[in-house]
Design an enzyme around this catalytic site. Sequence first.
Site, short mmCIF file in Angstrom:
data_model
loop_
_atom_site.label_atom_id
_atom_site.label_comp_id
_atom_site.label_asym_id
_atom_site.label_seq_id
_atom_site.Cartn_x
_atom_site.Cartn_y
_atom_site.Cartn_z
N ASP A 1 0.74 -1.02 -0.02
CA ASP A 1 -0.14 0.18 0.06
C ASP A 1 0.78 1.19 0.07
OD1 ASP A 1 -1.84 2.21 0.41
OD2 ASP A 1 -2.44 1.58 2.43
N TYR B 1 -8.77 14.37 -7.25
CA TYR B 1 -7.79 13.79 -8.13
C TYR B 1 -7.07 14.86 -9.06
CZ TYR B 1 -5.94 10.69 -12.15
OH TYR B 1 -5.70 9.99 -12.95
N ILE C 1 -6.83 7.45 -21.73
CA ILE C 1 -6.24 6.16 -21.94
C ILE C 1 -7.37 5.04 -21.75
CG2 ILE C 1 -4.33 4.87 -21.75
CD1 ILE C 1 -3.50 7.51 -22.71
#
Length: 248
Positions: A64, A156, A189
């Site tokens: 992680d 984000y 993408i």
Amino acid sequence: MMRGLENKIAIVTGAGQGIGQAIAVRLAQEGAEVVISDINLQSAEQTASRIRQMGRKSLALKADVANFEDVQAMVEKSTQEFGRVDILVNNAGVTKDNLLVRMTQQQWDWVISVNLKGAFNCTKAVVPLMMRNRYGRIINIASVIGLVGNTGQANYAASKAGIIGLTKSAAKELASRGITVNAVAPGYIQTEMTERLPEQAKEAFLKTVPLQRVGLPQDVAGVVAFLASEDASYITGQVINIDGGMVM
């Protein structure tokens, strides 16, 4: 073949699928031995197995990236296996989209922790090794969203903009030690993440791309392999958009 990748040792995070997997495979094709890091060990092992079938060495590790102890253990196991780390690709990333007014603390914190803190953790863990060898290539996977923003993706966008800032600062700090640090900013993408988008959203994205096609993970992997090679030894602190002309 690109110069200088033969027998180099690379770590690629989030390499169990998508862009990370394509990057790991391309580096192996160019001659590198690759550590596959992913939160999902089964996915990591699948990528590592694919690389071994190509005749290259590969190690699959669960980590992680938001947890520094996890990252330290990953780097220690990598060096036990291969002796050094030459290339780091900070690819691991997540999304948890919501409009800013509805975004929860948890949604914000999780995306920042994995995408931005994860890149910091991995960089911090490998840099002492690279400094000792006076050689290193660090490539961070940002996003065009970090350059232009996007509705419903404040967390984000902030994480990817942060990666760009991290890239430029690290490039300045590490240049004298023979370490280059660059970022690539993919656009639309074709990955499992983008496949989950509604058809309407996909069509809207495509209209913003002058080349009028979706990018492939291999499009990103080729640029990353170049930045990791000796052909890019005089390039540092740069952000290369891989977006079909979406952002100019």
